[in-house]
Enzyme design. Structure first.
Site, PDB file in Angstrom:
ATOM      1  N   TRP A 227       0.833  -1.214   0.000  1.00  0.00           N
ATOM      2  CA  TRP A 227       0.000   0.000   0.000  1.00  0.00           C
ATOM      3  C   TRP A 227       0.856   1.249   0.000  1.00  0.00           C
ATOM      4  O   TRP A 227       0.519   2.241  -0.656  1.00  0.00           O
ATOM      5  CB  TRP A 227      -0.978  -0.020   1.173  1.00  0.00           C
ATOM      6  CG  TRP A 227      -1.872  -1.220   1.120  1.00  0.00           C
ATOM      7  CD1 TRP A 227      -1.893  -2.275   1.977  1.00  0.00           C
ATOM      8  CD2 TRP A 227      -2.846  -1.513   0.096  1.00  0.00           C
ATOM      9  NE1 TRP A 227      -2.823  -3.204   1.565  1.00  0.00           N
ATOM     10  CE2 TRP A 227      -3.411  -2.773   0.431  1.00  0.00           C
ATOM     11  CE3 TRP A 227      -3.290  -0.855  -1.043  1.00  0.00           C
ATOM     12  CZ2 TRP A 227      -4.418  -3.368  -0.355  1.00  0.00           C
ATOM     13  CZ3 TRP A 227      -4.281  -1.448  -1.826  1.00  0.00           C
ATOM     14  CH2 TRP A 227      -4.825  -2.684  -1.477  1.00  0.00           C
TER      15      TRP A 227
ATOM     16  N   LYS B 273     -11.814  -1.683   8.140  1.00  0.00           N
ATOM     17  CA  LYS B 273     -11.136  -2.539   9.115  1.00  0.00           C
ATOM     18  C   LYS B 273     -11.676  -2.203  10.515  1.00  0.00           C
ATOM     19  O   LYS B 273     -12.553  -2.889  11.005  1.00  0.00           O
ATOM     20  CB  LYS B 273      -9.611  -2.375   9.069  1.00  0.00           C
ATOM     21  CG  LYS B 273      -8.982  -3.085   7.874  1.00  0.00           C
ATOM     22  CD  LYS B 273      -8.664  -2.127   6.798  1.00  0.00           C
ATOM     23  CE  LYS B 273      -7.694  -2.546   5.743  1.00  0.00           C
ATOM     24  NZ  LYS B 273      -8.026  -3.610   4.839  1.00  0.00           N
TER      25      LYS B 273
ATOM     26  N   ASP C 212      -1.130   6.871   6.428  1.00  0.00           N
ATOM     27  CA  ASP C 212      -2.194   5.944   6.045  1.00  0.00           C
ATOM     28  C   ASP C 212      -2.392   4.996   7.232  1.00  0.00           C
ATOM     29  O   ASP C 212      -1.556   4.134   7.498  1.00  0.00           O
ATOM     30  CB  ASP C 212      -1.773   5.174   4.785  1.00  0.00           C
ATOM     31  CG  ASP C 212      -2.782   4.084   4.392  1.00  0.00           C
ATOM     32  OD1 ASP C 212      -3.780   3.901   5.110  1.00  0.00           O
ATOM     33  OD2 ASP C 212      -2.546   3.420   3.364  1.00  0.00           O
TER      34      ASP C 212
HETATM   35  C1  LIG Z   1      -2.873   0.098   4.727  1.00  0.00           C
HETATM   36  C2  LIG Z   1      -3.821   0.141   3.584  1.00  0.00           C
HETATM   37  N1  LIG Z   1      -3.856   1.222   2.776  1.00  0.00           N
HETATM   38  C3  LIG Z   1      -4.676   1.312   1.723  1.00  0.00           C
HETATM   39  C4  LIG Z   1      -5.547   0.283   1.404  1.00  0.00           C
HETATM   40  C5  LIG Z   1      -6.448   0.426   0.208  1.00  0.00           C
HETATM   41  O1  LIG Z   1      -7.721   0.680   0.665  1.00  0.00           O
HETATM   42  P1  LIG Z   1      -8.966   0.810  -0.334  1.00  0.00           P
HETATM   43  O2  LIG Z   1      -9.251  -0.568  -0.831  1.00  0.00           O
HETATM   44  O3  LIG Z   1     -10.039   1.363   0.570  1.00  0.00           O
HETATM   45  O4  LIG Z   1      -8.608   1.748  -1.422  1.00  0.00           O
HETATM   46  C6  LIG Z   1      -5.563  -0.860   2.209  1.00  0.00           C
HETATM   47  C7  LIG Z   1      -6.477  -1.974   1.902  1.00  0.00           C
HETATM   48  O5  LIG Z   1      -6.482  -3.000   2.523  1.00  0.00           O
HETATM   49  C8  LIG Z   1      -4.690  -0.931   3.313  1.00  0.00           C
HETATM   50  O6  LIG Z   1      -4.658  -2.027   4.102  1.00  0.00           O
END
Ligand SMILES: Cc1ncc(COP(=O)(O)O)c(C=O)c1O
Length: 356
Positions: A102, A193, A169
């Protein structure tokens, strides 16, 4: 029978959130109308949005400290580009810590906007640890990090102290542990989550960092416009926001982040204790960087996989297989997962040891 749900996200939510939100779909606030069929501008829904925004700030200890909270659509992934759009100057640069898939996704988007410096990366070691001892350039427009790496099971325990805005994030560990949240200038987290169903993202931003990068930002991607419109610039994702509010209320009634952190610590200690004790298993992530939310672990001998898989499924466990990039198992122990579910998994691990 309700499963012991270890899904990495979307994931388990408190049972009372499922029940209350189901009720609101049938008859919201005794209005004779469903939550899904009323205007987002109605008094009842505006109250939901206002309370959700205020409660998010309250739980993070950021009330009255110059921060705004937004509930937007588009997922955490949209923030990967909204952050540089709003914070990186034309011809400026941003600093990123690369701790996982991510984080790498956020770096990829930032590169579309300007110079993007990766201050450190654990990619070569398949992201099994959090890099340390790196230097953040003092002339960057902001520093971006990912507090918890959902896929690899690592979690930042320390954050660098820098004089530039810090963006984090926190998608997979928001509201799970006490931190000095005022050290962050922008926090974002997909709801799915620790906060609610998929479909909304919480953004908490210090107002004073906005409007300074000189870019013309399309309205829907402009944090300042969303703040001015009180998170109602367009039709918000009404159901995810409502279910998030219920989850935040549940957390507040439980005693807030301090209370849930104790439970989360107990769950993590129980599971990692067994991973380390049981000769059949090993942890995937560096011990000092282990995540209290996502515990990644492997069998020392893959030959036992079929037996173990059959045993945990028979025990009513769901969602345990690891992400394909790590393999093995991932036990996601988000806020709503009870300690009893972790005990069930530990019992299965011990039963496997006895069985072979
Ligand atoms: C740490 C983290 N950032 C970003 C995301 C991406 O999230 P989204 O699917 O809501 O775009 C995730 C998805 O699991 C994540 O765990």
């Amino acid at each position: 029978m309700k499963k012991h749900n270890y899904s990495a996200g979307p994931c388990i939510l408190p049972q009372e959130v499922f029940e209350k939100s189901a009720q609101a779909i049938l008859n919201f606030n005794d209005s004779g109308l469903s939550l899904l069929e009323i205007s987002h501008r109605s008094k009842d829904f505006v109250a939901v949005m206002d309370e959700a925004r205020a409660l998010a700030l309250e739980l993070l200890g950021l009330e009255g400290k110059g921060y705004s909270a937004l509930f937007l659509a588009g997922g955490a992934s949209l923030e990967f580009l909204m952050v540089p759009y709003n914070l990186m100057k034309e011809g400026g640069k941003a600093a990123y810590l690369d701790t996982g898939t991510w984080a790498a996704g956020a770096i990829k988007e930032a590169k579309l906007f300007g110079e993007t410096v990766t201050v450190a990366s654990s990619k070569e070691q398949n992201y099994n640890h959090i890099p340390k001892g790196y230097t953040v350039p003092a002339d960057a427009d902001y520093f971006h990090c990912t507090s918890n790496n959902t896929i690899f099971g690592t979690q930042m325990k320390e954050f660098p102290s820098v004089d530039i805005p810090v963006v984090c994030d926190m998608s997979s560990d928001i509201f799970s542990r006490e931190l000095d949240f005022s050290k962050f200038d922008l926090i974002y987290a997909g709801a799915q989550k620790n906060m609610g169903p998929a479909g909304t993202t919480l953004i908490v931003v210090k107002d004073e960092i906005l409007g300074k990068n000189g870019r013309i930002i399309p309205s829907m991607l402009d944090y300042a416009k969303h703040i001015k419109a009180e998170s109602m610039y367009n039709t918000p994702p009404v159901f995810p926001v409502y279910a998030s509010l219920l989850t935040l209320q549940w957390l507040k009634n439980l005693g807030g982040i301090a209370a849930i952190e104790k439970i989360n610590n107990a769950k993590a200690a129980l599971l990692y204790g067994e991973i380390d004790r049981n000769p059949l298993f090993k942890g995937a992530a560096a011990v000092e960087d282990r995540s209290n939310m996502n515990a990644t672990f492997l069998l020392n001998d893959e030959a036992h996989a079929a037996t173990f898989d059959a045993m945990w499924k028979a025990a009513g466990i769901s969602g345990l297989p690891g992400h394909r990039s790590v393999g093995g198992y991932r036990a996601s122990m988000y806020n709503a997962l009870p300690l009893e579910s972790v005990q069930v998994l530990v019992d299965v691990m011990q039963a496997l040891e006895k069985a072979i």
